[in-house]
Design an enzyme around this catalytic site. Structure first.
Site, PDB file in Angstrom:
ATOM      1  N   THR A  97       3.518  -1.424  13.965  1.00  0.00           N
ATOM      2  CA  THR A  97       4.388  -0.575  14.773  1.00  0.00           C
ATOM      3  C   THR A  97       3.925   0.862  14.562  1.00  0.00           C
ATOM      4  O   THR A  97       4.054   1.399  13.461  1.00  0.00           O
ATOM      5  CB  THR A  97       5.868  -0.691  14.331  1.00  0.00           C
ATOM      6  N   LYS A 172       8.909  -1.982  21.431  1.00  0.00           N
ATOM      7  CA  LYS A 172       9.216  -2.216  20.010  1.00  0.00           C
ATOM      8  C   LYS A 172      10.178  -1.163  19.458  1.00  0.00           C
ATOM      9  O   LYS A 172      11.132  -1.488  18.739  1.00  0.00           O
ATOM     10  CB  LYS A 172       7.895  -2.223  19.218  1.00  0.00           C
TER      11      LYS A 172
HETATM   12  P1  NAD Z   1       3.881  -3.654   3.984  1.00  0.00           P
HETATM   13  O1  NAD Z   1       3.855  -2.279   3.434  1.00  0.00           O
HETATM   14  O2  NAD Z   1       4.473  -4.767   3.197  1.00  0.00           O
HETATM   15  O3  NAD Z   1       2.374  -4.097   4.386  1.00  0.00           O
HETATM   16  C1  NAD Z   1       1.414  -3.221   4.901  1.00  0.00           C
HETATM   17  C2  NAD Z   1       0.113  -3.529   4.170  1.00  0.00           C
HETATM   18  O4  NAD Z   1      -0.971  -2.798   4.763  1.00  0.00           O
HETATM   19  C3  NAD Z   1       0.138  -3.105   2.684  1.00  0.00           C
HETATM   20  O5  NAD Z   1      -0.095  -4.245   1.879  1.00  0.00           O
HETATM   21  C4  NAD Z   1      -0.978  -2.084   2.568  1.00  0.00           C
HETATM   22  O6  NAD Z   1      -1.646  -2.133   1.320  1.00  0.00           O
HETATM   23  C5  NAD Z   1      -1.876  -2.516   3.708  1.00  0.00           C
HETATM   24  N1  NAD Z   1      -2.837  -1.498   4.154  1.00  0.00           N
HETATM   25  C6  NAD Z   1      -2.686  -0.169   4.267  1.00  0.00           C
HETATM   26  N2  NAD Z   1      -3.834   0.381   4.738  1.00  0.00           N
HETATM   27  C7  NAD Z   1      -4.716  -0.642   4.931  1.00  0.00           C
HETATM   28  C8  NAD Z   1      -6.056  -0.736   5.409  1.00  0.00           C
HETATM   29  N3  NAD Z   1      -6.735   0.363   5.794  1.00  0.00           N
HETATM   30  N4  NAD Z   1      -6.651  -1.957   5.473  1.00  0.00           N
HETATM   31  C9  NAD Z   1      -5.983  -3.069   5.093  1.00  0.00           C
HETATM   32  N5  NAD Z   1      -4.705  -3.035   4.650  1.00  0.00           N
HETATM   33  C10 NAD Z   1      -4.089  -1.846   4.562  1.00  0.00           C
HETATM   34  O7  NAD Z   1       4.608  -3.543   5.409  1.00  0.00           O
HETATM   35  P2  NAD Z   1       5.152  -4.735   6.333  1.00  0.00           P
HETATM   36  O8  NAD Z   1       6.608  -4.879   6.108  1.00  0.00           O
HETATM   37  O9  NAD Z   1       4.248  -5.903   6.233  1.00  0.00           O
HETATM   38  O10 NAD Z   1       4.978  -4.022   7.763  1.00  0.00           O
HETATM   39  C11 NAD Z   1       3.711  -3.906   8.407  1.00  0.00           C
HETATM   40  C12 NAD Z   1       3.941  -3.415   9.836  1.00  0.00           C
HETATM   41  O11 NAD Z   1       4.787  -4.337  10.525  1.00  0.00           O
HETATM   42  C13 NAD Z   1       4.625  -2.051   9.921  1.00  0.00           C
HETATM   43  O12 NAD Z   1       4.055  -1.323  10.972  1.00  0.00           O
HETATM   44  C14 NAD Z   1       6.067  -2.424  10.194  1.00  0.00           C
HETATM   45  O13 NAD Z   1       6.768  -1.374  10.864  1.00  0.00           O
HETATM   46  C15 NAD Z   1       5.922  -3.660  11.042  1.00  0.00           C
HETATM   47  N6  NAD Z   1       7.034  -4.617  11.012  1.00  0.00           N
HETATM   48  C16 NAD Z   1       7.586  -5.016   9.830  1.00  0.00           C
HETATM   49  C17 NAD Z   1       8.639  -5.946   9.856  1.00  0.00           C
HETATM   50  C18 NAD Z   1       9.299  -6.437   8.574  1.00  0.00           C
HETATM   51  O14 NAD Z   1      10.346  -7.121   8.672  1.00  0.00           O
HETATM   52  N7  NAD Z   1       8.761  -6.151   7.401  1.00  0.00           N
HETATM   53  C19 NAD Z   1       9.092  -6.467  11.068  1.00  0.00           C
HETATM   54  C20 NAD Z   1       8.484  -6.064  12.244  1.00  0.00           C
HETATM   55  C21 NAD Z   1       7.449  -5.141  12.212  1.00  0.00           C
END
Ligand code: NAD
Length: 296
Positions: A97, A172
């Protein structure tokens, strides 16, 4: 040979999504800068890569599930410059997102290089990611979205094509602004009932079958102990972090400013979540807004 996928971002959402691709028979190579997450992914059958460049060699698809604009732009455009390393045979699917500005920059840069990229932010939370029932809100060219279905169908139950670049991200943030509003309202109503002597389980059952029914109440109840599997019953760990909800509410306000739309409840939700974040709750699940209403 199995279709191959490079997966970036193996956090709360990315890890179960990548794992579902492995279960569906794809060859999945994963990268995340956090070593512990890479090790956990390896146990799920995901091939561990030590650099983004190692992951993308010869793959059919690249999926990214990253926290914000700077992570996405850094990976594809500014630092790792992955777009310079891939060919037109690879389809990039960014599920993060992020702002429409950043997403449009990614998709336009890909198009300039005659490459293929779409945005596909998701809804459904960690439980939806694990169950493979996410909703994807895609933006980009129709033919690319159609091609993406080959792998999206194994991670989600609904694949929507919202429109051109930016349209998926707009859908979104509208969704998440509404989610924040009904989560806050649900927490507020549950606390009012509890403060007046009601059992939160009984109140949830009543409202779930009345006009107050909504997703936060019925699928993601914020009151501890009402549902055994929600973050609320696990000290608000393991879901959608407050800091990510703050990001999304900020994006919604940016969009509202751009279109000169009035979003009074979205603005209030952003302020309430911002204060909750400032109080030290950034890593907790967003349903922890319940604590704002609890008397200490
Ligand atoms: P999170 O922080 O658990 O995971 C994100 C991951 O990306 C981390 O592990 C981080 O180390 C990794 N990362 C950062 N830079 C990177 C790179 N250059 N290469 C590879 N990995 C890298 O977050 P999440 O909850 O998994 O959310 C991820 C996305 O999904 C966000 O944009 C969030 O808004 C969206 N989202 C989350 C949810 C939810 O319920 N958690 C639901 C819908 C959408």
């Amino acid at each position: 040979m199995a279709t191959s996928v490079a997966f970036f971002g193996l956090g709360h959402m990315g890890a179960p999504m990548a794992s579902n691709l492995v279960k569906a028979g794809f060859q999945v190579k994963g990268y995340d800068p956090v070593t512990e997450l890479l090790d956990n992914a390896e146990k799920q059958g995901i091939e561990k890569c030590v650099s983004p460049h190692q992951a993308v060699v010869g793959v059919d698809f690249i999926v990214s599930m990253l926290p914000n604009d700077s992570a996405v732009e850094s990976l594809y455009l500014d630092e790792e410059k992955l777009l310079e390393q891939i060919t037109e045979n690879t389809l990039v699917i960014d599920c993060s997102t992020i702002s429409t500005k950043s997403s449009k920059r990614l998709l336009a840069s890909a198009q300039d290089k005659k490459l293929h990229a779409i945005e596909a932010p998701v809804s459904g939370g960690v439980a939806g990611a694990a169950a493979g029932t996410l909703s994807f809100m895609c933006g980009g060219n129709h033919s690319d979205v159609e091609r993406a279905r080959e792998i999206l169908q194994h991670m989600g139950a609904n694949i929507f094509h919202a429109g051109p670049a930016g349209a998926g991200q707009t859908a979104k943030i509208c969704n998440n602004m509404l989610l924040a509003i009904h989560m806050i309202g649900t927490a507020e109503a549950l606390q009012l009932g509890v403060d007046n002597g009601l059992n939160p389980i009984v109140l949830s059952e009543i409202m779930s079958n009345s006009s107050g029914a909504n997703w936060s109440l019925q699928k993601y109840n914020p009151y501890p102990g009402v549902m055994s599997d929600t973050p609320a019953s696990k000290d608000y760990t393991g879901g959608f972090m407050v800091k990510l909800m703050c990001k999304d509410l900020g994006l919604a306000q940016q969009a509202a400013n751009n279109s000169q739309s009035y979003t009074p409840l979205g603005s209030l939700a952003r302020n309430l979540y911002g204060l909750h974040d400032l109080a030290g709750n950034h890593e907790l699940d967003f349903s922890s807004i319940q604590r704002m209403f609890q008397k200490t």
